[in-house]
Design an enzyme around this catalytic site. Structure first.
Site, PDB file in Angstrom:
ATOM      1  N   LYS A  98     -10.315   0.687  -0.760  1.00  0.00           N
ATOM      2  CA  LYS A  98     -10.163   0.411   0.669  1.00  0.00           C
ATOM      3  C   LYS A  98     -11.365   0.888   1.474  1.00  0.00           C
ATOM      4  O   LYS A  98     -11.801   2.037   1.357  1.00  0.00           O
ATOM      5  CB  LYS A  98      -8.885   1.088   1.180  1.00  0.00           C
ATOM      6  N   GLU A 129       0.846  -1.192   0.000  1.00  0.00           N
ATOM      7  CA  GLU A 129       0.000   0.000   0.000  1.00  0.00           C
ATOM      8  C   GLU A 129       0.891   1.255   0.000  1.00  0.00           C
ATOM      9  O   GLU A 129       1.930   1.278   0.664  1.00  0.00           O
ATOM     10  CB  GLU A 129      -0.855  -0.005   1.275  1.00  0.00           C
ATOM     11  N   CYS A 134      -4.418  -3.377   4.216  1.00  0.00           N
ATOM     12  CA  CYS A 134      -3.931  -2.880   5.510  1.00  0.00           C
ATOM     13  C   CYS A 134      -4.928  -3.014   6.666  1.00  0.00           C
ATOM     14  O   CYS A 134      -5.247  -4.124   7.090  1.00  0.00           O
ATOM     15  CB  CYS A 134      -3.473  -1.431   5.350  1.00  0.00           C
TER      16      CYS A 134
END
Ligand SMILES: *[C@@H]1O[C@H](CO)[C@@H](O)[C@H](O)[C@H]1NC(C)=O
Ligand SMILES: *[C@@H]1O[C@H](CO)[C@@H](O)[C@H](O)[C@H]1NC(C)=O
Ligand SMILES: *[C@@H]1O[C@H](CO)[C@@H](O)[C@H](O)[C@H]1NC(C)=O
Ligand SMILES: *[C@@H]1O[C@H](CO)[C@@H](O)[C@H](O)[C@H]1NC(C)=O
Ligand SMILES: *[C@@H]1O[C@H](CO)[C@@H](O)[C@H](O)[C@H]1NC(C)=O
Ligand SMILES: *[C@@H]1O[C@H](CO)[C@@H](O)[C@H](O)[C@H]1NC(C)=O
Length: 522
Positions: free
Chosen positions: A192, A92, A225
């Site tokens: 995300k 990321e 993440c």
């Protein structure tokens, strides 16, 4: 042409515990039973960062900055492909960096068209859309090297004011993972969901459940993440979309003793019994390192706080195909001797209160104290004897530890329990039973971040959790990983035990996520 040689099964088995280093790249083999396997790569990238991410620059300047990272990506794609890798994951924020504002990141964003009704090859058909230079270079890398590429980048999508979610400036800005297949076709994108204080980006108007198919390993899921700690999209993806392999770009700041990158990545792969391909950013100065290729029972990791360089990991791993094995409610895992190891304890008539066997919990509950660990107020109890059986409770969770210290070291260990909403740097409900080494001998040092330990402890740790989502942590000196001998439910308690170990214990933990209690999600 593939140049890998397939060793006979006994050879692979022999190599299971051997790590070969060649020219700075890890080439690893693991125990492979019958069935398909494939070669995966992750690259922990030391991103070249913009020194002033809040300055407003033009697209050309942004592209020049990003190209420095993209050129490193290209070298690594070539390296990985040479070693036979069929898929490679990058971290990321690896292309543009972080700490932007909404306005300052804009020139870094690529446009992504709606892929529902479109097959687009950005390398061959770059002229179809403007502002797709990054996708163009990525697509050409994938095509030229015949490899699947999973990459995180910033993207923009214009929106109409009639869309109730559309930001006032008329566009969405997303933290996006893209997947390019080995022909360079853009086959998937994931936006995300759980942003980590990333004010430059929007949450997608609807949750993306993104999967993609490969000819060599079937279906993969993808998320980013911080997502790994939440129900959406992560658990839905795995449980409802039957995902057994995940590509996972991350930019994870390590936090000991419970949330170091490699520690939690392994715990996740073990808990769900999946393969996890995790690529982290490499910035030791920001506490960011820790990538790996994880199968449910073996991990190949990189963690390095000294070097400033990136690292390519290439490993051959088995394809996990059967979903029914990926069932958390029923996930007894035995890595070593069978349950008979428990006899050691049962002979000594030590056991958990909830169980019917006669128990001898130590009668010194007054030793309880409180300590802040990772911003949470844990109830702690020190380990004072060579062996014993202790219990601490908080709210509805009771944690029990049966232990035997193999040799006396001048270190303080504590059993800790936390059963509450975590509210710092994100809101999520944690139920945790942990055995950790304190920073020193003073009780006030318990919960501190330490990376070295020499204490060897045989233990059985268990708790009567209210959630089935329990991530097993087992971290040793030097931030190295270990696997429990046994994990699974015993009556109403979830149990982990481990005898022996190669180096001192930093953390043994059962980190439970009680998602229903997250105020944000439910
Ligand atoms: C980004 O911001 C975080 C938090 O504000 C800070 O700790 C970090 O040093 C910043 N990183 C860079 C590269 O500027
Ligand atoms: C790209 O941008 C240029 C300049 O603004 C414009 O003339 C052209 O039509 C655009 N092309 C596409 C495919 O949108
Ligand atoms: C997942 O597996 C279950 C059970 O095998 C099946 O009923 C379901 O349709 C599958 N879901 C998807 C999205 O493939
Ligand atoms: C931790 O919790 C205990 C019990 O509720 C309380 O007495 C103590 O003040 C708390 N500690 C901190 C630092 O909040
Ligand atoms: C866990 O055990 C304690 C002590 O026996 C009990 O008070 C508590 O209700 C139990 N929690 C659950 C969820 O069963
Ligand atoms: C332990 O730490 C506390 C808080 O830092 C301090 O007040 C106390 O004096 C220390 N105790 C010892 C024995 O060093």
């Amino acid at each position: 042409m593939e140049t890998r040689t397939i060793a006979p099964p006994f050879m692979l088995r022999f190599m299971a515990n051997v790590i070969l280093f060649t020219l700075g790249h890890q080439v690893l083999s693991i125990d492979i039973q019958r069935g398909k396997h494939y070669v995966a790569a992750v690259y922990e990238h030391h991103a070249i960062l913009n020194p002033n991410p809040v300055a407003i620059i033009d697209r050309q300047t942004a592209l020049q900055l990003m190209k420095r990272n993209l050129d490193i990506y290209e070298e690594q794609v070539i390296n990985a492909a040479k070693q036979g890798a069929q898929i490679i994951i990058f971290p990321e924020d690896g292309i543009q960096g972080f700490n932007f504002t909404r306005a300052s990141i804009y020139p870094y964003l690529d446009f992504i068209p709606n892929l529902d009704s479109l097959t687009w090859n950005p390398c061959k058909e770059f002229y179809l859309f403007n502002d797709t230079e990054v996708l163009h270079q990525l697509s050409c890398m994938a095509l030229k090297n015949q490899i699947f590429l999973v990459v995180n980048l910033g993207t923009k999508e214009p929106c109409m004011q009639s869309d109730p979610h559309c930001p006032p400036d008329g566009r969405y800005q997303f933290n996006t993972n893209v997947v390019l297949n080995d022909n360079g076709i853009l086959i998937a994108r994931y936006r995300k969901q759980n942003l980590y204080f990333e004010y430059a980006f929007n949450t997608p108007p609807e949750i993306d459940y993104t999967v993609f198919d490969t000819p060599f390993a079937g279906r993969f899921g993808i998320f980013t993440c911080f997502d790994i700690l939440f129900y959406e999209p992560t658990v839905t993806l795995i449980k409802q979309y039957n995902i057994t392999q995940v590509a996972y770009p991350t930019a994870w700041m390590n936090q000991l003793p419970l949330l170091s990158a490699v520690e939690f990545q392994q715990a996740f792969a073990t808990a769900f019994k999946i393969n996890l391909l995790a690529a982290n950013i490499h910035h030791p100065d920001l506490g960011m390192t820790g990538s790996g290729i994880y199968t449910p029972s073996k991990s190949f990791t990189y963690y390095d706080m000294e070097s400033i360089n990136g690292k390519l990991i290439v490993v051959e791993i088995p394809v996990i195909t059967s979903y029914h094995e990926t069932n958390m409610e029923n996930n007894a895992i035995s890595h070593n001797s069978q349950k008979s190891s428990l006899n050691f304890y049962i002979e000594k008539q030590i056991c958990h209160k909830d169980q019917e066997i006669d128990c001898k919990i130590e009668e010194k509950p007054s030793q309880e104290f409180y300590g802040i660990m990772m911003y949470d107020n844990f109830t702690l109890m020190p380990i004072l004897n060579a062996e014993g059986n202790i219990e601490v409770c908080s709210n509805t969770l009771c944690c029990n530890l049966i232990y035997k210290q193999l040799e006396k070291t001048n270190e303080l260990y504590v059993l800790g329990v936390f059963d509450d909403l975590h509210t710092v740097h994100g809101t999520y409900y944690v139920q945790a039973c942990v055995l950790v080494k304190c920073g020193g001998l003073n009780y006030s040092t318990c919960g501190q971040e330490i990376t070295e330990a020499s204490g060897l402890i045989d233990f059985q740790l268990q708790g009567n959790f209210s959630t089935t989502f329990i991530f097993p942590l087992l971290l040793r000196s030097g931030v190295t990983l270990d696997f429990p001998d046994y994990l699974g439910w015993e009556k109403k308690s979830y149990v982990m035990y481990k005898m022996g170990g190669s180096s001192g214990l930093i953390t043994a933990g059962l980190y439970g996520r009680w998602y229903e209690r997250d105020t944000n999600n439910f």
